[in-house]
Design a protein around this motif. Structure first.
Motif, PDB file in Angstrom:
ATOM      1  N   PRO A 252       0.802  -1.227   0.000  1.00  0.00           N
ATOM      2  CA  PRO A 252       0.000   0.000   0.000  1.00  0.00           C
ATOM      3  C   PRO A 252       0.841   1.286   0.000  1.00  0.00           C
ATOM      4  O   PRO A 252       0.808   2.078   0.945  1.00  0.00           O
ATOM      5  CB  PRO A 252      -0.812  -0.134   1.285  1.00  0.00           C
ATOM      6  CG  PRO A 252       0.102  -0.869   2.211  1.00  0.00           C
ATOM      7  CD  PRO A 252       0.904  -1.806   1.355  1.00  0.00           C
ATOM      8  N   ILE A 253       1.610   1.500  -1.061  1.00  0.00           N
ATOM      9  CA  ILE A 253       2.307   2.783  -1.222  1.00  0.00           C
ATOM     10  C   ILE A 253       1.288   3.752  -1.818  1.00  0.00           C
ATOM     11  O   ILE A 253       0.939   3.660  -2.990  1.00  0.00           O
ATOM     12  CB  ILE A 253       3.531   2.645  -2.143  1.00  0.00           C
ATOM     13  CG1 ILE A 253       4.494   1.595  -1.611  1.00  0.00           C
ATOM     14  CG2 ILE A 253       4.247   4.001  -2.271  1.00  0.00           C
ATOM     15  CD1 ILE A 253       5.664   1.281  -2.540  1.00  0.00           C
ATOM     16  N   ILE A 563      -6.541   7.423  -5.261  1.00  0.00           N
ATOM     17  CA  ILE A 563      -7.675   6.717  -4.654  1.00  0.00           C
ATOM     18  C   ILE A 563      -7.239   6.027  -3.367  1.00  0.00           C
ATOM     19  O   ILE A 563      -7.947   6.042  -2.358  1.00  0.00           O
ATOM     20  CB  ILE A 563      -8.262   5.694  -5.647  1.00  0.00           C
ATOM     21  CG1 ILE A 563      -8.850   6.404  -6.869  1.00  0.00           C
ATOM     22  CG2 ILE A 563      -9.324   4.826  -4.974  1.00  0.00           C
ATOM     23  CD1 ILE A 563      -9.246   5.462  -7.992  1.00  0.00           C
ATOM     24  N   GLY A 564      -6.038   5.438  -3.395  1.00  0.00           N
ATOM     25  CA  GLY A 564      -5.537   4.722  -2.228  1.00  0.00           C
ATOM     26  C   GLY A 564      -5.398   5.618  -1.013  1.00  0.00           C
ATOM     27  O   GLY A 564      -5.727   5.216   0.104  1.00  0.00           O
ATOM     28  N   ALA A 568      -7.365   5.097   2.390  1.00  0.00           N
ATOM     29  CA  ALA A 568      -6.624   4.900   3.639  1.00  0.00           C
ATOM     30  C   ALA A 568      -7.168   5.767   4.759  1.00  0.00           C
ATOM     31  O   ALA A 568      -7.198   5.354   5.922  1.00  0.00           O
ATOM     32  CB  ALA A 568      -5.141   5.195   3.420  1.00  0.00           C
ATOM     33  N   SER A 569      -7.602   6.966   4.411  1.00  0.00           N
ATOM     34  CA  SER A 569      -8.013   7.923   5.445  1.00  0.00           C
ATOM     35  C   SER A 569      -9.207   7.444   6.247  1.00  0.00           C
ATOM     36  O   SER A 569      -9.417   7.900   7.380  1.00  0.00           O
ATOM     37  CB  SER A 569      -8.337   9.273   4.800  1.00  0.00           C
ATOM     38  OG  SER A 569      -9.544   9.213   4.044  1.00  0.00           O
ATOM     39  N   GLN A 570     -10.005   6.505   5.683  1.00  0.00           N
ATOM     40  CA  GLN A 570     -11.196   6.025   6.398  1.00  0.00           C
ATOM     41  C   GLN A 570     -11.230   4.508   6.559  1.00  0.00           C
ATOM     42  O   GLN A 570     -12.238   3.965   7.009  1.00  0.00           O
ATOM     43  CB  GLN A 570     -12.457   6.488   5.657  1.00  0.00           C
ATOM     44  CG  GLN A 570     -12.759   7.954   5.807  1.00  0.00           C
ATOM     45  CD  GLN A 570     -13.201   8.309   7.203  1.00  0.00           C
ATOM     46  OE1 GLN A 570     -14.151   7.757   7.738  1.00  0.00           O
ATOM     47  NE2 GLN A 570     -12.492   9.238   7.841  1.00  0.00           N
ATOM     48  N   TYR A 571     -10.167   3.834   6.167  1.00  0.00           N
ATOM     49  CA  TYR A 571     -10.133   2.381   6.277  1.00  0.00           C
ATOM     50  C   TYR A 571     -10.387   1.943   7.721  1.00  0.00           C
ATOM     51  O   TYR A 571      -9.867   2.545   8.647  1.00  0.00           O
ATOM     52  CB  TYR A 571      -8.759   1.867   5.803  1.00  0.00           C
ATOM     53  CG  TYR A 571      -8.662   0.365   5.739  1.00  0.00           C
ATOM     54  CD1 TYR A 571      -9.076  -0.316   4.600  1.00  0.00           C
ATOM     55  CD2 TYR A 571      -8.170  -0.372   6.818  1.00  0.00           C
ATOM     56  CE1 TYR A 571      -8.997  -1.698   4.536  1.00  0.00           C
ATOM     57  CE2 TYR A 571      -8.097  -1.748   6.766  1.00  0.00           C
ATOM     58  CZ  TYR A 571      -8.518  -2.410   5.621  1.00  0.00           C
ATOM     59  OH  TYR A 571      -8.451  -3.786   5.556  1.00  0.00           O
ATOM     60  N   ARG A 631      -5.980  -2.268  -8.951  1.00  0.00           N
ATOM     61  CA  ARG A 631      -4.715  -2.175  -8.218  1.00  0.00           C
ATOM     62  C   ARG A 631      -4.954  -1.715  -6.780  1.00  0.00           C
ATOM     63  O   ARG A 631      -4.357  -2.240  -5.842  1.00  0.00           O
ATOM     64  CB  ARG A 631      -3.754  -1.226  -8.935  1.00  0.00           C
ATOM     65  CG  ARG A 631      -2.380  -1.134  -8.286  1.00  0.00           C
ATOM     66  CD  ARG A 631      -1.416  -0.295  -9.125  1.00  0.00           C
ATOM     67  NE  ARG A 631      -1.210  -0.854 -10.444  1.00  0.00           N
ATOM     68  CZ  ARG A 631      -0.448  -0.284 -11.381  1.00  0.00           C
ATOM     69  NH1 ARG A 631       0.154   0.871 -11.132  1.00  0.00           N
ATOM     70  NH2 ARG A 631      -0.295  -0.860 -12.559  1.00  0.00           N
ATOM     71  N   VAL A 632      -5.822  -0.729  -6.617  1.00  0.00           N
ATOM     72  CA  VAL A 632      -6.139  -0.215  -5.280  1.00  0.00           C
ATOM     73  C   VAL A 632      -6.686  -1.329  -4.396  1.00  0.00           C
ATOM     74  O   VAL A 632      -6.296  -1.476  -3.234  1.00  0.00           O
ATOM     75  CB  VAL A 632      -7.154   0.937  -5.370  1.00  0.00           C
ATOM     76  CG1 VAL A 632      -7.708   1.275  -3.993  1.00  0.00           C
ATOM     77  CG2 VAL A 632      -6.508   2.170  -5.977  1.00  0.00           C
ATOM     78  N   ARG A 633      -7.583  -2.135  -4.945  1.00  0.00           N
ATOM     79  CA  ARG A 633      -8.259  -3.148  -4.141  1.00  0.00           C
ATOM     80  C   ARG A 633      -7.416  -4.401  -3.940  1.00  0.00           C
ATOM     81  O   ARG A 633      -7.399  -4.977  -2.861  1.00  0.00           O
ATOM     82  CB  ARG A 633      -9.587  -3.520  -4.804  1.00  0.00           C
ATOM     83  CG  ARG A 633     -10.655  -2.422  -4.713  1.00  0.00           C
ATOM     84  CD  ARG A 633     -11.951  -2.870  -5.419  1.00  0.00           C
ATOM     85  NE  ARG A 633     -12.352  -4.189  -5.000  1.00  0.00           N
ATOM     86  CZ  ARG A 633     -13.031  -4.481  -3.898  1.00  0.00           C
ATOM     87  NH1 ARG A 633     -13.409  -3.490  -3.105  1.00  0.00           N
ATOM     88  NH2 ARG A 633     -13.351  -5.721  -3.592  1.00  0.00           N
TER      89      ARG A 633
END
Length: 796
Positions: A252-253, A563-564, A568-571, A631-633
């Protein structure tokens, strides 16, 4: 005195030994003793103890002389500059007692033996017994000396470390923090030098330095020795990694920003000892990232291990050896700003007027300040700086600290988020914009400007004094709600700003904002790069996509990271990402876009949304959007991302889009993928039952729905009074969609502007049974309280 009182090897000390070897050396010992087994590499070395320092003081009868000059300074009989210079001269003219000198030389010979060389090259660093504490960083207050080899040079470097306990800045800092000068001792650490002059080095934090977001690692780096990054004399590369998913085996970069890295510090090659030089980097070095993805992730894993061991957010320095290719941690200390902030309060700043920035850079802090520019290029001229001004300079070092305390804000030409100017401005609580490139040339003395660090990662400098407001938001005692309160987030750079809010996800993340602001290029221009007719666009794309052999990867890479970061901010809460919804005129304005777009008389109702995704004119561009989502998922691991299809007019169109998504590797249910449809067209309301059979949920776009239900152009000033989301017709449409969605067990939320601006509209939505309301971040607390009250009323 015995040897154990003068010299301690790093592997024999830990954090309980701060009083003996100082914070820096104790931390190195802690790392070696406890984390070497975890694979973390730390260069070997030894520390001269505080007892050695005191023996040096006693042997040269320095204590009374030092105290005399400090008393003169405290009584304002002597200036700070004269006090510091006089005391440092006392150290420089002093000699090591024979037994201490012998033990230092013996330890240096042993270190050389361990590395199987005659005279090992070392870094000699100061480690005060009051530094690297959670509430006082003492950043840069004492000296470090690099590329030191040979017994005579080691002794001289240790003596200079001792003297640096009384630099002007160190004396001033101890006075401010209330430390007794004579109670603080100094330990010198002698550590094997990592040959980063042949590779790279930098700084790493296990917390987001601007927002305090705890689940990220911030990593910066530049070519050569790490001093350029610490000093802020270069603008480094910057990487952000999401910790929770890294620990689960994903990659997760979520941010990679290439810095200019215009210079690097290396050893001289003229054979002289202790010599360093700063040279220009070449074009290849400036275009390349200093670390590959595997190295970025390795350092981030180490940051997690170090933070877990210490039990607090950490500030670390790393280096890569150019001979072996190995990575090392060379320092670790507690982070001193975000970790000390008061929980339960969020202070937000907002400009009241809009303007075009005249200069941009990296924002440090989250505040706004206005003032007159004071352009100063050397500490020799700092007496020209006026209180409350905006300090503009090339870079800062610890000698600037006394002035930095007095200004309203700081602007520098060079530096990244971990440079000296950034660290100190955070600690002082003043906004700074670093790495502007040409701030000292753009801004003039006495020019009135406003600097804003409240608009995300990019800091903006505006002409003149712009009004702004600061609001303290109390996050304590916010009641829970059955209706999920989510946020609308467009900008990845601002996503971390709101992590403390009591939101339960993101109801609308606009993909087109990322494309327009981060990517800037029409996706079809990247697909057809070699065939572009517009040569100006071709050249611009060539320059923007340097480093990408396949120009399409530039789009996928940047979109996925954007998007990542939002995800990340709300994961692990859901993050609903709307597929691109540009209109043709907006697509045309992207670089290279005019070659692929036609003019429409009414773009609002034209070739937009779902219709584009299966069209031969755009489906190759849409495939890039899908690759980014995939890719994000699946690579980064953000399975909380939900895909939303906008402006889907017909059921047959829904079927075609879902099939195209499958063809691009995005199938409902696989890896828990959910696909929503945006409800913004009357057909979505009238056929809500049938749309519910195809999609996993609805997101009501109240702006477009109101426009089309009432037949009112939402952008028309003439019809502004008629555009109203609370109109009975609009409310009836919303109620019908909610009822249909719930009949099929589907979730339905709303992401329009209405609930943010009109509390009565939010109350209506609760009564209608909506599952979630997505708001602008500044409305979250207020509306959540209102929703809680309305839900309580319904129950009673």
């Amino acid at each position: 005195m015995g040897k154990s009182e003068y010299i301690l090897w790093f592997d024999t000390v830990n954090n309980q030994d701060v009083a003996r070897v100082g914070g820096k050396n104790a931390s190195l010992g802690e790392l070696i003793s406890n984390l070497k087994a975890e694979g973390i590499r730390v260069p070997d070395g030894f520390a001269l103890t505080a007892e050695a320092y005191r023996a040096f003081i006693a042997a040269n009868d320095l204590a009374d002389k030092i105290r005399h000059h400090l008393d003169a300074f405290a009584q304002e009989k002597q200036t700070l500059a004269k006090t510091g210079k006089t005391i440092r001269r006392l150290f420089q003219n002093a000699e090591f007692p024979e037994d201490l000198e012998a033990e230092i030389c013996q330890a240096y010979r042993e270190l050389s033996r361990r590395y199987q060389v005659e005279e090992v090259d070392t870094a000699v660093r100061s480690s005060a017994t009051a530094e690297d504490l959670p509430d006082a960083s003492f950043a840069g207050q004492q000296e470090s000396f690099l590329n030191v080899s040979g017994e005579t040079e080691i002794l001289d470097a240790c003596r200079r470390c001792y003297a640096s306990l009384f630099t002007n800045r160190a004396i001033s800092y101890r006075v401010e923090k209330g430390f007794d000068h004579m109670e603080v001792a100094l330990s010198a650490g002698v550590q094997k030098m990592v040959r980063s002059d042949k590779a790279c080095a930098g700084v790493m934090f296990s917390i987001d330095t601007e927002t305090g977001f705890p689940d990220s690692v911030l990593l910066t780096g530049a070519w050569g020795l790490g001093e350029t990054v610490v000093q802020g004399s270069v603008t480094p590369d910057q990487f952000t990694i999401f910790k929770p998913l890294l620990q689960e085996g994903f990659r997760p970069i979520i941010e990679k920003t290439r810095g200019s890295k215009a210079k690097k510090m290396i050893y001289t090659d003229d054979g002289s000892k202790n010599a360093l030089q700063t040279i220009d980097t070449n074009g290849k070095e400036r275009k390349a990232f200093v670390l590959n993805d595997d190295e970025i992730l390795q350092l981030a894993r180490w940051a997690i291990l170090i933070e877990r061991h210490y039990g607090c957010p950490m500030d670390m320095e790393w280096a890569k050896d150019g001979h072996t290719g190995e990575l090392f941690i060379v320092q670790a200390r507690p982070e001193t700003v975000q970790s000390q902030r008061t929980a339960g309060m969020l202070k937000t700043y907002k400009l009241k007027d809009q303007a075009e920035p005249i200069l941009t850079g990296l924002s440090i802090g989250d505040a706004i300040a206005s003032g007159k520019v004071c352009r100063v290029l050397s500490t020799k001229d700092i007496d020209q700086v006026e209180d409350g001004s905006i300090l503009v300079t090339e870079m800062t070092d610890p000698d600037w600290v006394p002035i930095m305390k007095r200004v309203a804000g700081i602007v520098t030409d060079y530096g990244g988020r971990t440079c000296h100017a950034a660290i100190v401005s955070r600690e002082l609580g003043i906004p700074a914009i670093v790495g502007t490139g040409d701030g000292t040339r753009t801004l003039k003395n006495d020019q009135v400007v406003t600097i804003s660090c409240a608009e995300g990662d990019q800091g903006n400098v505006y002409e003149g004094e712009i009004a702004f407001e600061a609001v303290d938001v109390n996050l304590d005692d916010i009641p829970p709600t059955q209706t999920k309160i989510m946020m609308n987030i467009a900008s990845p750079s601002a996503a971390f700003n709101w992590w403390q809010l009591p939101a339960e996800g993101i109801g609308l993340a606009r993909m087109e904002f990322i494309i327009n602001n981060l990517i800037k290029i029409h996706p079809m221009a990247l697909v057809n790069y070699d065939k572009l007719q517009d040569r100006d666009a071709w050249k611009t794309i060539r320059d923007l996509t340097k480093g990408y052999t396949d120009k399409r990867e530039y789009f996928v890479d940047n979109l996925s990271r954007g998007i990542g970061k939002i995800a990340a901010s709300q994961y692990p809460h859901p993050v609903i990402v709307r597929l691109s919804d540009f209109k043709t005129n907006e697509y045309a304005d992207l670089i290279g876009g005019r070659e692929f777009e036609h003019e429409e008389s009414n773009p609002m109702l034209g070739f937009r949304g779902a219709a584009r995704y299966y069209s031969d004119r755009y489906k190759e561009g849409f495939a890039l959007e899908c690759q980014a989502i995939k890719r994000v998922r699946e690579v980064m691991g953000f399975d909380n991302v939900i895909v939303m299809v906008p402006f889907c007019r017909r059921l047959s169109e829904a079927d075609r889009v879902l099939q195209v998504l499958v063809e691009n590797g995005l199938k409902q249910g696989v890896h828990n993928l959910q696909i929503y449809v945006m409800c913004e067209i009357p057909s979505n309301v009238l056929l809500a039952d049938q749309f519910a059979e195809r999609f996993d949920g609805f997101s009501i776009g109240s702006n477009d729905l109101t426009q089309l239900v009432l037949g009112v152009d939402r952008d028309s000033s003439e019809l502004a009074d008629l555009f109203d989301e609370t109109d009975e017709a609009v409310k009836l449409a919303i109620e019908q969609v909610i009822e249909a969605a719930h009949r099929h067990g589907r979730k339905v939320g709303i992401c329009g502007q209405g609930p943010s601006d009109k509390p009565e509209f939010a109350a209506f939505l609760v009564e209608a049974g909506i599952d979630s309301i997505s708001l602008n971040p500044d409305s979250v607390v207020q509306v959540k309280r209102l929703v809680a009250e309305r839900e309580a009323t319904q129950k009673s």
